[in-house]
Design an enzyme around this catalytic site. Sequence first.
Site, PDB file in Angstrom:
ATOM      1  N   SER A   8       0.830  -1.203   0.000  1.00  0.00           N
ATOM      2  CA  SER A   8       0.000   0.000   0.000  1.00  0.00           C
ATOM      3  C   SER A   8       0.867   1.257   0.000  1.00  0.00           C
ATOM      4  O   SER A   8       1.975   1.258   0.550  1.00  0.00           O
ATOM      5  CB  SER A   8      -0.889  -0.009   1.241  1.00  0.00           C
ATOM      6  N   GLN A  51       0.750   6.726  -7.305  1.00  0.00           N
ATOM      7  CA  GLN A  51      -0.481   7.301  -6.768  1.00  0.00           C
ATOM      8  C   GLN A  51      -0.352   8.828  -6.785  1.00  0.00           C
ATOM      9  O   GLN A  51       0.513   9.393  -6.130  1.00  0.00           O
ATOM     10  CB  GLN A  51      -0.734   6.830  -5.335  1.00  0.00           C
ATOM     11  N   TYR A  59      -8.396  14.875   1.133  1.00  0.00           N
ATOM     12  CA  TYR A  59      -7.536  15.657   0.247  1.00  0.00           C
ATOM     13  C   TYR A  59      -8.400  16.393  -0.786  1.00  0.00           C
ATOM     14  O   TYR A  59      -9.625  16.322  -0.730  1.00  0.00           O
ATOM     15  CB  TYR A  59      -6.486  14.754  -0.412  1.00  0.00           C
TER      16      TYR A  59
END
Length: 783
Positions: free
Chosen positions: A425, A503, A584
């Site tokens: 992750s 990401q 975010y």
Amino acid sequence: MNILAPGLQRILCIGGGPAGLYFALLMKARHPQLEITVVERNRPFDTFGWGVVLSDQTLANLQVAEAGTARMIGESFHHWDDIQVFFKGGQVRSGGHGFCGIGRKRLLNILQERCLELGVNLVFETDATDDQALAAQYQADLVIASDGLNSRIRTRYAEVYQPDIDLRKCRFVWLGTHQTFDAFTFAFEQTEHGWFQAHAYQFDDTTSTFIIETPEEVWKAHGLDQMEQPEAIAFCEKLFARYLGGHSLISNASHLRGSANWIRFPRVICKHWTHRVDIEGKTVPVVLMGDAAHTAHFSIGSGTKLALEDAIDLADEFGHGGSIDEVLTGYEARRSVEVLKIQNAARNSTEWFENVSRYTGMQIEQFAYSMLTRSQRISHENLRLRDAKWLGGYEKWLAGGRQIPPMLTPFKVRGLELKNRIVVSPMATYSAVDGVPQDFHLVHLGARALGGAALVFVEMTSPTPEGRITPGCPGLYSDEQASAFKRIVDFVHAQSSAKIGMQLGHSGPKGSTQVGWEGTDEPLPAGNWPLMAASALAYGEQNQTPTAMTRADMDRLRDQFVASTQRAAEAGFDWLELHCAHGYVLASFLSALTNQRTDEYGGDIANRARYPLEVFAAMRAAWPAERPMSVRISAHDWAPGGNTDDDAVAIARLFKDAGCDFIDVSSGQTTRAAKPVYGRMYQTPFADRIRNEVGIATIAVGAITDADQANSIIAAGRADLCAVARPHLADPAWTLHEAAKLQSRYVDWPKQYTAGRDQMYREIAKQQAMAAVPVNVASEEER
């Protein structure tokens, strides 16, 4: 030690169900000098209901607690090991589950008989309308409120107990039949309006319980809410005729009219279990027990178990000595935790049965596996202990003919094939300099790529300097940054069989904060940069207020995301993820807690998702068609007024329609007011729902800590990939090490994980050497 609490001479149990009767006999058996009275409103030996279920483990607990009662119960049980699932014309049977069925009436008769043998005073046909008057009448020093699901005592003192009662979505009816079953049977039948399911189990030589449930909307669509009992029973007999062998269904609730015997299950949780009442100058504790204190859905058969084990626990606590208050405080503190564990499992099980239609696209093999593991208490390896042959056959079916762990099965999406289902992750490391990844990132990501995972994600990387979370976070808005990332990508591709993902995300209202070890989400002491978000709402009182984004801001940021996408493609990343979670900037549009806009980008979920979808579409157009894209979302805000899993399903559908391949399912961090309900794999149910309702692949993330959990998630179809974070921090070769633990259980072992095991240890040696010494890696062209 078996010392009674000072001042405890007389106990009154209000309610003659399993909790009150069993606690009374346990205390009398251990402390014969006590005066114990049980008051019950029904006649002697009169009860309603059919069979109840206890596990082999619960029977063992009863044996330890009081052997005489356990022997009487054991002689009356009908035992079975198998569970049989009937679905869409097929059936699956697995063994080793170890359950016992006993008639509720027989169980209560045994407890009543044992109470009388020991000298407990049983008072029948007395409706306890006033607990205080009864306590005064029997001069009680302790009152056990075991007056059941609809407890009057709990209602009377609700301000103290603070009950939370949630009526669940399905209607169910508790029937019996003289058809006998040699396994605990689950039968699923589809109608023109939806699905019904039956839970059937034998509890004596000639009789079985037959519980039928269905979502309320299906129940109403068939008009069952308007039917009298005989008509409704005839409907059920016709629907489940293939399992009844010509036998009828029987109701023992003939006193109920109309559809009153179809009920919704009430999940009961009480914040406190003890209330102290002043009775004739004496303070008397009134303690909730059994269904009065808590309930657990019948699909995991734990209501009676909880009641009996409540009684055992409190009786044991009294045996340890101490004052009555000390005993009750210790009992509630410890027992409430154990109950909560079972209630969490029961909630998972309840939701599975409430949403059977979610799983009906599965083939029966996976449908049955999903049902067996629905509570998340039964894991993959636990199933192996129960029935290794059946599980081995299922693993072969899942892997297309080879018996290998589900987490090691390959997965293909677009033009990319992953060697297994384990993902490292994205994890913030706060180690970039001016947004440029350093040797640390090469070692950190390279080590984990060598550690056996199929896909390694870079931490959230910003398309702009102002979009970084902290000054130590990476960016992808310059050629220098792109070059540094390419070096890492080249190493991963040259030295491992892993893939690597980028990401991209913009911190929005949570930016310009200190690195994690200095103060998570806390603003910088100096040198803060301006922030922007969907609306001018600060993440917290101490955080600066962002500027609400204008259309020009939105256009500029969209184009910056596209530019970073192009840099990621040129650097050779295999996978791209857009971060739309955790409060975010894009998440600030998605949540009603952070989006208060009145233009076309605010309001309902379609409007709130409009800008994130614009950004995604622009990125997807710039990203190579053969490479997959995912979106990380917060599937639940864990705060009043915020997004729930219903909203997550709607958001996932919108991204699927826009060309998204995967939803990376996280939750929370939208607001400082969030109160997540943590636990093992606590976010996995969100991934499950999105995957199986929306029909899009998902990544499960959050508190996944071992191969057993990952195997369970993949095998049950709750997610397609498992993202593991903290365990990979502690052990870069987590995947290889977890795989090594499993090897002896399999014949068909993937060669890349062994080659006689030597290859695995060579891989581990590589990553350990890397962790010790940073390595400068030449690019493909330089070599």
